[in-house]
Design a protein around this motif. Structure first.
Motif, short mmCIF file in Angstrom:
data_model
loop_
_atom_site.label_atom_id
_atom_site.label_comp_id
_atom_site.label_asym_id
_atom_site.label_seq_id
_atom_site.Cartn_x
_atom_site.Cartn_y
_atom_site.Cartn_z
N LEU A 147 30.06 -8.06 -21.07
CA LEU A 147 29.34 -8.85 -20.07
C LEU A 147 27.83 -8.76 -20.27
CD1 LEU A 147 29.51 -10.45 -17.30
CD2 LEU A 147 29.18 -8.21 -16.20
N PHE A 148 27.15 -9.89 -20.08
CA PHE A 148 25.69 -9.90 -20.01
C PHE A 148 25.28 -10.86 -18.90
CE2 PHE A 148 21.54 -11.71 -20.99
CZ PHE A 148 20.78 -10.56 -21.13
N ILE A 149 24.46 -10.38 -17.96
CA ILE A 149 23.94 -11.23 -16.89
C ILE A 149 22.46 -11.48 -17.15
CG2 ILE A 149 23.55 -11.48 -14.41
CD1 ILE A 149 25.99 -9.77 -13.91
N ASP A 150 22.08 -12.74 -17.31
CA ASP A 150 20.71 -13.07 -17.65
C ASP A 150 19.80 -12.97 -16.42
OD1 ASP A 150 18.67 -13.70 -19.38
OD2 ASP A 150 19.43 -15.66 -19.94
N TYR A 156 27.42 -14.14 -18.70
CA TYR A 156 27.96 -14.56 -19.99
C TYR A 156 28.92 -13.48 -20.49
CZ TYR A 156 24.04 -17.85 -20.08
OH TYR A 156 23.14 -18.85 -19.78
N LEU A 157 29.85 -13.91 -21.31
CA LEU A 157 30.79 -12.99 -21.93
C LEU A 157 30.78 -13.22 -23.43
CD1 LEU A 157 33.02 -10.96 -20.79
CD2 LEU A 157 34.66 -12.70 -21.53
N THR A 158 30.56 -12.15 -24.19
CA THR A 158 30.78 -12.22 -25.63
C THR A 158 32.12 -11.58 -25.93
OG1 THR A 158 29.50 -10.17 -25.99
CG2 THR A 158 28.35 -12.26 -26.28
N PHE A 159 32.78 -12.06 -26.97
CA PHE A 159 34.11 -11.57 -27.30
C PHE A 159 34.44 -11.97 -28.74
CE2 PHE A 159 34.26 -15.63 -25.17
CZ PHE A 159 35.09 -16.42 -25.95
N VAL A 160 35.50 -11.39 -29.26
CA VAL A 160 35.92 -11.63 -30.63
C VAL A 160 37.10 -12.59 -30.65
CG1 VAL A 160 37.07 -10.58 -32.64
CG2 VAL A 160 35.07 -9.48 -31.63
N ASN A 166 37.58 -11.56 -37.86
CA ASN A 166 37.05 -11.24 -36.53
C ASN A 166 35.63 -11.78 -36.44
OD1 ASN A 166 39.39 -9.74 -36.45
ND2 ASN A 166 38.45 -7.92 -35.55
N ASN A 167 35.39 -12.71 -35.52
CA ASN A 167 34.05 -13.24 -35.36
C ASN A 167 33.70 -13.32 -33.88
OD1 ASN A 167 34.53 -16.56 -34.85
ND2 ASN A 167 36.18 -15.49 -35.93
N ILE A 168 32.40 -13.33 -33.59
CA ILE A 168 31.91 -13.17 -32.22
C ILE A 168 31.52 -14.50 -31.61
CG2 ILE A 168 30.13 -12.08 -30.79
CD1 ILE A 168 30.03 -9.84 -32.98
N TRP A 169 32.00 -14.73 -30.39
CA TRP A 169 31.70 -15.94 -29.63
C TRP A 169 31.09 -15.56 -28.28
CZ3 TRP A 169 33.66 -21.28 -30.39
CH2 TRP A 169 34.10 -21.49 -31.70
N ILE A 170 30.51 -16.55 -27.62
CA ILE A 170 29.95 -16.36 -26.28
C ILE A 170 30.36 -17.52 -25.39
CG2 ILE A 170 27.76 -17.55 -26.77
CD1 ILE A 170 26.36 -15.35 -25.07
N ALA A 171 30.49 -17.24 -24.10
CA ALA A 171 30.80 -18.29 -23.13
C ALA A 171 30.19 -17.90 -21.78
CB ALA A 171 32.30 -18.48 -22.98
N GLU A 172 29.91 -18.89 -20.97
CA GLU A 172 29.50 -18.63 -19.59
C GLU A 172 30.73 -18.24 -18.76
OE1 GLU A 172 27.05 -21.26 -17.32
OE2 GLU A 172 26.05 -22.03 -19.12
N LEU A 173 30.49 -17.44 -17.72
CA LEU A 173 31.51 -17.12 -16.73
C LEU A 173 31.18 -17.82 -15.43
CD1 LEU A 173 32.06 -13.25 -17.16
CD2 LEU A 173 33.44 -15.11 -18.12
N GLU A 174 32.21 -18.06 -14.64
CA GLU A 174 31.99 -18.49 -13.27
C GLU A 174 31.39 -17.34 -12.48
OE1 GLU A 174 32.32 -21.46 -12.31
OE2 GLU A 174 33.85 -22.46 -13.54
N LYS A 175 30.90 -17.61 -11.29
CA LYS A 175 30.25 -16.59 -10.48
C LYS A 175 31.21 -15.46 -10.08
CE LYS A 175 26.22 -18.57 -10.46
NZ LYS A 175 25.09 -17.98 -11.24
N ASP A 176 32.53 -15.72 -10.22
CA ASP A 176 33.49 -14.65 -9.89
C ASP A 176 33.54 -13.57 -10.96
OD1 ASP A 176 34.84 -15.88 -11.99
OD2 ASP A 176 36.58 -16.48 -10.79
N LEU A 177 32.84 -13.77 -12.08
CA LEU A 177 32.76 -12.82 -13.20
C LEU A 177 34.10 -12.61 -13.89
CD1 LEU A 177 30.42 -10.04 -11.73
CD2 LEU A 177 29.80 -12.09 -13.00
#
Length: 321
Positions: A147-150, A156-160, A166-177
């Protein structure tokens, strides 16, 4: 599936810190035995400072996610399972937990049966419970969610993902985390440097901090089974933009007597120093049980730009049994 002039990082990490199998055996009986100290047996470690206590979590138990506590980062006590597998979507392969304090709750991001999950608790020691018994991305295997909160409060969530090794992606999360905005999923890092190509195609274990307006992502490359497992860094001016790896990577590989060093996370200690926690192999001949080690992060000015650096020196935390 472990860091001085960078107090902007404190704004991000401080918001969160407001506030495999076999478990250590406890001494029983009336007689007090001599203390036995052994390395803290965690792979993919994560440390959170909360209300003056350090909490460590990682990959170790087949029964879920363990938690250890310390006052000084040197000696640790086993506190049991923070997450029991009965409270999770899956019943095996509990890896790489990260815990964040947000709005009076504690969120554990972890991998189970090669899917990313999140569980919630009222205490750093748990019990963490996955309210909705399903992965964050149900139709795809993923691991190593972080988790990263700007600064503007966007999570935001980074994950593989496993769509190019194995490669790294990022996506936004809803406010519910908890809920991933799938339409925002964006690639960050894949194997692209010579040091990463020992075996196999692996970029994983991401962790983001922000320093002087720039985003820094630590990550690991090569198989965790390889003695050449190591930690690199990439930077971006936009979380959803292009991430650029350092030419001087790896920043950490085989420090001192350690091999198989990687899957790191960062935290701020009681003195305000940014630290890095990572695991290493048991020794040069055996991988397991992996153990937790702690180093320091600094930033060096190179040609007018701050460059992340990881100390070669490290603390060897010990479990008091």
């Amino acid at each position: 599936m472990k860091k001085n002039l960078f107090f902007i990082c404190l704004l991000v990490l401080g918001a969160f810190a407001s506030c495999h199998s076999g478990s250590p055996k406890k001494e029983t009986g009336d007689a007090v035995a001599n203390e036995v100290k052994v390395p803290v047996p965690l792979g993919d470690p994560f440390i959170m400072l909360c209300d003056g206590v350090y909490y460590a979590y990682g990959t170790h138990s087949a029964e879920g996610i363990e938690v250890y506590t310390s006052d000084d980062l040197l000696t640790w006590k086993y506190k049991g399972l923070a997450l029991n597998k009965k409270d999770s979507w899956a019943d095996r392969w509990f890896w790489a937990p990260e815990i964040y304090a947000v709005n009076g709750k504690y969120y554990m991001y972890y991998s189970a049966d090669e899917h990313i999950c999140v569980a919630v608790a009222d205490s750093p020691t748990g019990p963490f419970v996955q309210a909705k018994k399903e992965p964050m991305i149900a139709d795809e295997k993923c691991i190593d969610n972080s988790l990263f909160i700007d600064d503007d409060g966007t999570p935001y969530l980074t994950f593989v993902r496993f769509n190019d090794g194995n490669n790294i992606w990022i996506a936004e999360l809803e406010k519910d985390l908890v809920t991933v905005k799938k339409e925002t999923m964006h690639p960050c890092l894949h194997v692209s440097q010579e040091w990463e190509e020992v075996w196999p195609r692996v970029n994983e274990g991401s962790f983001i901090v922000k320093h002087n307006g720039l985003y820094y992502m630590s990550y690991s490359a090569n198989s965790y089974e390889s003695p050449f497992y190591g930690v690199g860094c990439a930077t971006a001016t936009d979380l959803m933009g292009t991430w650029t790896k350092y030419d001087e990577n790896p920043l950490l590989q085989k420090p001192g007597e350690l091999v198989g060093v990687g899957h790191s996370a960062m935290f701020t200690d009681k003195a305000g120093k940014l630290r890095i926690v990572y695991h290493a192999h048991k020794d040069k001949n055996k991988i397991h049980p992996r153990a937790m080690y702690i180093g320091e992060i600094s930033f060096a000015n190179v040609n007018g730009m701050d460059r992340m650096r990881i100390s070669e020196e490290y603390i060897t935390p010990e479990l008091v049994k």
